[in-house]
Scaffold this motif. Structure first.
Motif, PDB file in Angstrom:
ATOM      1  N   ASP A  86       6.404  -3.826  -9.444  1.00 38.58           N
ATOM      2  CA  ASP A  86       5.508  -4.631  -8.360  1.00 38.58           C
ATOM      3  C   ASP A  86       4.163  -5.175  -9.684  1.00 38.58           C
ATOM      4  OD1 ASP A  86       3.374  -6.440  -7.192  1.00 38.58           O
ATOM      5  OD2 ASP A  86       4.085  -4.442  -4.977  1.00 38.58           O
TER       6      ASP A  86
ATOM      7  N   VAL B  25       0.227   2.558   2.114  1.00 35.45           N
ATOM      8  CA  VAL B  25       1.531   1.380   1.369  1.00 35.45           C
ATOM      9  C   VAL B  25       1.801   1.488   0.165  1.00 35.45           C
ATOM     10  CG1 VAL B  25       1.376  -0.927   1.479  1.00 35.45           C
ATOM     11  CG2 VAL B  25       0.146   0.184   3.031  1.00 35.45           C
ATOM     12  N   ASP B  26       1.102   1.386  -0.924  1.00 34.98           N
ATOM     13  CA  ASP B  26       0.814   1.385  -1.871  1.00 34.98           C
ATOM     14  C   ASP B  26       2.365   0.299  -2.798  1.00 34.98           C
ATOM     15  OD1 ASP B  26       0.228   2.114  -4.641  1.00 34.98           O
ATOM     16  OD2 ASP B  26       0.478   4.044  -4.317  1.00 34.98           O
ATOM     17  N   ARG B  27       2.020   0.522  -3.752  1.00 31.46           N
ATOM     18  CA  ARG B  27       3.309  -0.583  -4.492  1.00 31.46           C
ATOM     19  C   ARG B  27       4.179  -0.206  -4.966  1.00 31.46           C
ATOM     20  NH1 ARG B  27       1.117  -5.635  -4.545  1.00 31.46           N
ATOM     21  NH2 ARG B  27      -1.462  -5.910  -4.190  1.00 31.46           N
ATOM     22  N   LEU B  28       5.520  -0.602  -5.346  1.00 36.13           N
ATOM     23  CA  LEU B  28       6.942  -0.093  -6.347  1.00 36.13           C
ATOM     24  C   LEU B  28       6.051   0.167  -7.392  1.00 36.13           C
ATOM     25  CD1 LEU B  28       9.450  -1.877  -4.362  1.00 36.13           C
ATOM     26  CD2 LEU B  28       8.732   0.990  -4.032  1.00 36.13           C
TER      27      LEU B  28
ATOM     28  N   ASN C  30       1.696   9.398   2.058  1.00 39.32           N
ATOM     29  CA  ASN C  30       2.860  10.197   2.848  1.00 39.32           C
ATOM     30  C   ASN C  30       2.192  10.450   3.863  1.00 39.32           C
ATOM     31  OD1 ASN C  30       5.562  10.058   3.622  1.00 39.32           O
ATOM     32  ND2 ASN C  30       5.847  12.075   2.854  1.00 39.32           N
TER      33      ASN C  30
ATOM     34  N   SER D 136       3.272  -5.258   5.074  1.00 36.09           N
ATOM     35  CA  SER D 136       3.832  -5.332   3.795  1.00 36.09           C
ATOM     36  C   SER D 136       4.749  -3.638   3.923  1.00 36.09           C
ATOM     37  CB  SER D 136       2.135  -4.488   2.486  1.00 36.09           C
ATOM     38  OG  SER D 136       2.562  -5.717   2.102  1.00 36.09           O
ATOM     39  N   LYS D 137       5.995  -3.616   3.417  1.00 31.19           N
ATOM     40  CA  LYS D 137       6.585  -2.383   3.552  1.00 31.19           C
ATOM     41  C   LYS D 137       5.418  -1.145   3.055  1.00 31.19           C
ATOM     42  CE  LYS D 137      11.172  -0.262   2.607  1.00 31.19           C
ATOM     43  NZ  LYS D 137      12.462  -0.967   2.242  1.00 31.19           N
ATOM     44  N   PRO D 138       5.125  -0.306   3.605  1.00 25.48           N
ATOM     45  CA  PRO D 138       4.907   1.226   3.237  1.00 25.48           C
ATOM     46  C   PRO D 138       6.337   1.491   1.781  1.00 25.48           C
ATOM     47  CG  PRO D 138       5.075   1.402   5.449  1.00 25.48           C
ATOM     48  CD  PRO D 138       6.022   0.572   5.457  1.00 25.48           C
ATOM     49  N   ASN D 139       4.971   2.103   0.835  1.00 25.06           N
ATOM     50  CA  ASN D 139       5.587   2.730   0.039  1.00 25.06           C
ATOM     51  C   ASN D 139       5.096   3.770  -0.754  1.00 25.06           C
ATOM     52  OD1 ASN D 139       8.058   2.936  -2.676  1.00 25.06           O
ATOM     53  ND2 ASN D 139       5.958   1.702  -3.290  1.00 25.06           N
ATOM     54  N   PRO D 140       5.042   4.952   0.333  1.00 30.37           N
ATOM     55  CA  PRO D 140       3.312   5.820  -0.453  1.00 30.37           C
ATOM     56  C   PRO D 140       4.368   6.022  -1.508  1.00 30.37           C
ATOM     57  CG  PRO D 140       4.654   6.708   1.233  1.00 30.37           C
ATOM     58  CD  PRO D 140       4.977   5.199   1.533  1.00 30.37           C
ATOM     59  N   LEU D 141       3.487   6.795  -2.391  1.00 29.33           N
ATOM     60  CA  LEU D 141       3.755   7.074  -4.031  1.00 29.33           C
ATOM     61  C   LEU D 141       3.057   8.627  -3.775  1.00 29.33           C
ATOM     62  CD1 LEU D 141       3.392   3.978  -6.288  1.00 29.33           C
ATOM     63  CD2 LEU D 141       5.248   5.036  -5.722  1.00 29.33           C
TER      64      LEU D 141
END
Length: 85
Positions: free
Chosen positions: A45, A39-42, A65, A55-60
């Motif tokens: 954020d 998930v991670d954060r932008l 991923n 929560s929108k997934p956002n792998p960094l």
């Protein structure tokens, strides 16, 4: 009801379909251990809101991923499942 865990070794060229065929034949519920990295954060954020299932997934990372893609594969598998982060 007895709980147990075992490893099934599939050849490296095995697809997710092969994996889930093996699981479907022997499991009542599949528990997938994921990671918060799926998930991670932008970067901008401010962490004022907690991360939830919505929560929108956002792998960094590539690791995050890969874990996210494995979550999607589990969700599409037609197995009864739980995903833990």
């Amino acid at each position: 009801q007895q709980s147990f865990c075992y490893d099934t070794v599939l050849p490296p060229q095995a697809s997710n379909g092969d994996t889930f065929d093996v699981l479907r034949s022997s499991l009542k519920r599949f528990v997938h251990a994921s990671t918060i990295g799926a998930v991670d954060r932008l970067p901008d954020d401010d962490c004022s809101n907690e991360l939830t299932e919505e929560s929108k997934p956002n792998p960094l990372s590539e690791y995050g991923n890969t874990k996210l893609q494995s979550e999607f594969a589990v969700q599409d598998s037609n197995l009864p499942y739980s995903i833990l982060s």
